[in-house]
Design an enzyme around this catalytic site. Structure first.
Site, short mmCIF file in Angstrom:
data_model
loop_
_atom_site.label_atom_id
_atom_site.label_comp_id
_atom_site.label_asym_id
_atom_site.label_seq_id
_atom_site.Cartn_x
_atom_site.Cartn_y
_atom_site.Cartn_z
N SER A 187 0.87 -1.08 0.11
CA SER A 187 -0.04 0.02 -0.14
C SER A 187 0.87 1.18 0.19
O SER A 187 1.87 1.12 0.65
CB SER A 187 -0.87 -0.02 1.43
N CYS A 188 0.50 2.25 -0.66
CA CYS A 188 1.38 3.45 -0.86
C CYS A 188 0.43 4.63 -0.80
O CYS A 188 -0.35 4.67 -1.84
CB CYS A 188 2.18 3.27 -2.14
N PRO A 189 0.64 5.64 0.02
CA PRO A 189 -0.25 6.78 -0.06
C PRO A 189 0.00 7.66 -1.10
O PRO A 189 -0.89 8.55 -1.51
CB PRO A 189 0.00 7.48 1.18
N THR A 190 1.13 7.58 -1.87
CA THR A 190 1.31 8.38 -3.03
C THR A 190 0.61 8.17 -4.31
O THR A 190 0.79 8.67 -5.44
CB THR A 190 2.95 8.59 -3.02
#
Length: 157
Positions: free
Chosen positions: A126-129
């Site tokens: 998971s990556c917030p960017t």
């Protein structure tokens, strides 16, 4: 026992760079040698050795993609083995043996280990960017695990 140094840098992402380095370290250990590791990724450089230590290295393995931005000027050209990350994932032990062979050092058979089964790994990325980073991390984990002979299931969020 040889003192080996390795620099791992993959444009596929930080996870790929770390798995690349760990594959080399494990292969060196199986062959009875120490390996000091420097990992270069988008997280920065995780130093495993000083410039003075690097200068005294018996062999240096540079496992990096073309265009990875590694400054080769400080590396000892006469003791340097450059390989693509794919070569390490295909057979890290062979890469370490090649580095030793360039030094004229005989390579022993890998140190016997207890029989182990390939690991079965579950990972979540998971990556917030953005979603692209999430899938790039998943792909790097899958390639690395496969290269090390493990099974992996990666879920993306």
């Amino acid at each position: 026992m040889a003192q080996l140094f390795a620099i791992a840098a993959s444009q596929a992402g930080p996870a790929h760079s770390f798995m690349l380095g760990e594959a080399l370290a494990a292969a060196a250990a199986r062959l009875g040698h120490d390996l000091k590791l420097r990992v270069v990724s988008s997280f920065g450089t995780q130093e495993g050795f000083s410039p003075e230590e690097l200068a005294s290295a018996q062999a240096v393995i540079l496992a990096a993609d073309a265009g990875s931005g590694i400054d080769r000027s400080a590396l000892p050209a006469d003791r340097l083995l450059e390989v693509a990350p794919e070569a390490v994932f295909r057979d890290a032990t062979q890469v370490v043996q090649q580095a030793l062979a360039r030094l004229g050092m005989a390579t022993a058979a890998p140190v016997a280990q207890a029989a182990t089964k390939p690991l079965r790994i579950v990972a979540i990325t998971s990556c917030p960017t953005g979603v692209a980073h999430t899938f790039m991390a998943a792909e790097a984990l899958e390639q690395g695990a496969k290269g090390l002979g493990h099974q992996i299931h990666v879920e993306t969020q």
